[in-house]
Design a protein around this motif. Sequence first.
Motif, PDB file in Angstrom:
ATOM      1  N   TYR A   1     -12.042  25.788 -25.082  1.00 25.31           N
ATOM      2  CA  TYR A   1     -12.891  24.712 -25.592  1.00 25.31           C
ATOM      3  C   TYR A   1     -12.758  24.648 -27.122  1.00 25.31           C
ATOM      4  N   ALA A   2     -12.746  23.437 -27.659  1.00 26.47           N
ATOM      5  CA  ALA A   2     -12.540  23.296 -29.101  1.00 26.47           C
ATOM      6  C   ALA A   2     -13.635  22.464 -29.759  1.00 26.47           C
ATOM      7  N   GLU A   3     -13.963  22.835 -30.989  1.00 25.50           N
ATOM      8  CA  GLU A   3     -14.862  22.065 -31.844  1.00 25.50           C
ATOM      9  C   GLU A   3     -14.238  21.990 -33.229  1.00 25.50           C
ATOM     10  N   ASN A   4     -14.057  20.768 -33.711  1.00 30.38           N
ATOM     11  CA  ASN A   4     -13.440  20.546 -35.021  1.00 30.38           C
ATOM     12  C   ASN A   4     -12.066  21.221 -35.136  1.00 30.38           C
ATOM     13  N   GLY A   5     -11.329  21.201 -34.036  1.00 30.23           N
ATOM     14  CA  GLY A   5      -9.975  21.735 -34.041  1.00 30.23           C
ATOM     15  C   GLY A   5      -9.866  23.229 -33.869  1.00 30.23           C
ATOM     16  N   LEU A   6     -11.029  23.925 -33.728  1.00 32.63           N
ATOM     17  CA  LEU A   6     -11.020  25.380 -33.562  1.00 32.63           C
ATOM     18  C   LEU A   6     -11.560  25.763 -32.183  1.00 32.63           C
ATOM     19  N   ILE A   7     -11.026  26.832 -31.616  1.00 31.70           N
ATOM     20  CA  ILE A   7     -11.482  27.299 -30.295  1.00 31.70           C
ATOM     21  C   ILE A   7     -12.898  27.861 -30.419  1.00 31.70           C
ATOM     22  N   SER A   8     -13.824  27.342 -29.589  1.00 32.54           N
ATOM     23  CA  SER A   8     -15.224  27.768 -29.641  1.00 32.54           C
ATOM     24  C   SER A   8     -15.630  28.624 -28.442  1.00 32.54           C
ATOM     25  N   LYS A   9     -14.895  28.497 -27.356  1.00 33.54           N
ATOM     26  CA  LYS A   9     -15.210  29.276 -26.142  1.00 33.54           C
ATOM     27  C   LYS A   9     -13.957  29.396 -25.277  1.00 33.54           C
ATOM     28  N   ILE A  10     -13.835  30.547 -24.594  1.00 30.91           N
ATOM     29  CA  ILE A  10     -12.727  30.748 -23.657  1.00 30.91           C
ATOM     30  C   ILE A  10     -13.307  31.122 -22.297  1.00 30.91           C
ATOM     31  N   LYS A  11     -12.834  30.426 -21.278  1.00 33.30           N
ATOM     32  CA  LYS A  11     -13.283  30.692 -19.907  1.00 33.30           C
ATOM     33  C   LYS A  11     -12.060  30.919 -19.024  1.00 33.30           C
ATOM     34  N   VAL A  12     -12.035  32.077 -18.350  1.00 38.63           N
ATOM     35  CA  VAL A  12     -10.937  32.448 -17.450  1.00 38.63           C
ATOM     36  C   VAL A  12     -11.524  32.512 -16.040  1.00 38.63           C
ATOM     37  N   TYR A  13     -10.921  31.809 -15.087  1.00 37.15           N
ATOM     38  CA  TYR A  13     -11.557  31.763 -13.765  1.00 37.15           C
ATOM     39  C   TYR A  13     -10.567  31.405 -12.656  1.00 37.15           C
ATOM     40  N   ILE A  14     -10.997  31.675 -11.446  1.00 40.18           N
ATOM     41  CA  ILE A  14     -10.222  31.313 -10.257  1.00 40.18           C
ATOM     42  C   ILE A  14     -10.617  29.903  -9.839  1.00 40.18           C
ATOM     43  N   GLY A  15      -9.662  29.053  -9.627  1.00 43.78           N
ATOM     44  CA  GLY A  15      -9.955  27.678  -9.243  1.00 43.78           C
ATOM     45  C   GLY A  15      -9.280  26.693 -10.160  1.00 43.78           C
ATOM     46  N   HIS A  16      -9.630  25.412 -10.020  1.00 41.77           N
ATOM     47  CA  HIS A  16      -8.996  24.354 -10.815  1.00 41.77           C
ATOM     48  C   HIS A  16      -9.824  24.054 -12.050  1.00 41.77           C
TER      49      HIS A  16
ATOM     50  N   LEU B   1      -1.501  38.786 -14.807  1.00 43.15           N
ATOM     51  CA  LEU B   1      -1.914  39.592 -15.950  1.00 43.15           C
ATOM     52  C   LEU B   1      -2.094  38.771 -17.225  1.00 43.15           C
ATOM     53  N   ASN B   2      -1.663  37.523 -17.219  1.00 43.69           N
ATOM     54  CA  ASN B   2      -1.918  36.644 -18.359  1.00 43.69           C
ATOM     55  C   ASN B   2      -3.331  36.061 -18.323  1.00 43.69           C
ATOM     56  N   PHE B   3      -3.988  36.179 -17.165  1.00 42.59           N
ATOM     57  CA  PHE B   3      -5.334  35.627 -17.030  1.00 42.59           C
ATOM     58  C   PHE B   3      -6.355  36.751 -17.228  1.00 42.59           C
ATOM     59  N   CYS B   4      -6.356  37.260 -18.446  1.00 45.89           N
ATOM     60  CA  CYS B   4      -7.193  38.396 -18.841  1.00 45.89           C
ATOM     61  C   CYS B   4      -7.847  38.122 -20.192  1.00 45.89           C
ATOM     62  N   LEU B   5      -8.854  38.905 -20.495  1.00 47.29           N
ATOM     63  CA  LEU B   5      -9.433  38.958 -21.832  1.00 47.29           C
ATOM     64  C   LEU B   5      -9.529  40.430 -22.214  1.00 47.29           C
ATOM     65  N   MET B   6      -9.126  40.767 -23.448  1.00 46.53           N
ATOM     66  CA  MET B   6      -9.111  42.163 -23.878  1.00 46.53           C
ATOM     67  C   MET B   6      -9.602  42.270 -25.318  1.00 46.53           C
ATOM     68  N   ASN B   7     -10.079  43.470 -25.672  1.00 45.07           N
ATOM     69  CA  ASN B   7     -10.521  43.683 -27.050  1.00 45.07           C
ATOM     70  C   ASN B   7      -9.648  44.720 -27.753  1.00 45.07           C
ATOM     71  N   SER B   8      -9.989  45.030 -28.991  1.00 45.49           N
ATOM     72  CA  SER B   8      -9.169  45.948 -29.794  1.00 45.49           C
ATOM     73  C   SER B   8      -9.299  47.399 -29.348  1.00 45.49           C
ATOM     74  N   ASN B   9     -10.254  47.692 -28.451  1.00 44.87           N
ATOM     75  CA  ASN B   9     -10.446  49.065 -27.955  1.00 44.87           C
ATOM     76  C   ASN B   9      -9.743  49.303 -26.623  1.00 44.87           C
ATOM     77  N   ASP B  10      -8.800  48.459 -26.302  1.00 40.94           N
ATOM     78  CA  ASP B  10      -8.004  48.587 -25.065  1.00 40.94           C
ATOM     79  C   ASP B  10      -8.847  48.417 -23.793  1.00 40.94           C
ATOM     80  N   VAL B  11      -9.961  47.696 -23.906  1.00 35.85           N
ATOM     81  CA  VAL B  11     -10.748  47.348 -22.722  1.00 35.85           C
ATOM     82  C   VAL B  11     -10.276  45.981 -22.254  1.00 35.85           C
ATOM     83  N   SER B  12      -9.828  45.904 -21.005  1.00 35.88           N
ATOM     84  CA  SER B  12      -9.250  44.668 -20.495  1.00 35.88           C
ATOM     85  C   SER B  12      -9.909  44.248 -19.182  1.00 35.88           C
TER      86      SER B  12
END
Length: 246
Positions: A231-246, A88-99
């Motif tokens: 993924y980071a650019e200039n010290g800030l997160i620019s993209k998040i990828k959640v996936y099965i695998g290494h 359950l930690n490998f999720c992405l959710m928004n402020s409208n409770d969509v997960s």
Amino acid sequence: MKSRIVVITLFAVIFLSCSKKNEVESSDVVSSKVVNKDVEKYRNSDGEISFSTVPKEVEVQVERKKIEPVIYVNKNFDDSIYDNEVILNFCLMNSNDVSFCLYHNIRKIKDYDDSKKEKPEYFSSSNPFYTYSYQDLFATWVYETGLITELITTSSEWSTKRGVKVGDPISKVVEAYGEDSNILVYDYETEKFSFASKKEKPMFGLYTSNEGCSLNGSNMIDEENMCITFYAENGLISKIKVYIGH
């Protein structure tokens, strides 16, 4: 004297006859070669030579129709087996409770619209995956069960379960997951990882570098690895990828 003339004459006749015969045979061979370019020669029952037209090869084009693979769909796939703390930690959710969460049934997600699914070019019975876009979130999932295999976002509208989102400083990943993780830092000079923190019973493995972080966990049910890459650019997160695998 007369007898010598007769003998010479006979030899001359025989020689001329043989030469003429050779010319005829030679002519026959040449003629036969020319004829055999277009016709086939054979002998009939009376021993006479006859000719028949040699059939020409005809190229036939066969139209092959693409057959759609038959895939059985289980729209009631029960994903509750994956409701454990690690997965359950490998999720992405928004402020409208969509997960959206790995291994969970996309058809059960709030606001899911089946008409918006897209079939990628590699779709087949051995690769029965669909893609789905929802408010700047891109998901890949198994058509048969609805099981989610990948999530990608570049929007700050989506965050991980522990509140990490695009636009946050990359250091926030260590703050959110460090207490439950073995932390390994990548050294660009030696090109190796070394432990910055080691736990007795870690929930995750956290790999960090100047270019981003990778959070790894294990799905012990299917014996598979799960990963969140920040993924980071200039010290800030620019993209998040959640996936099965290494």
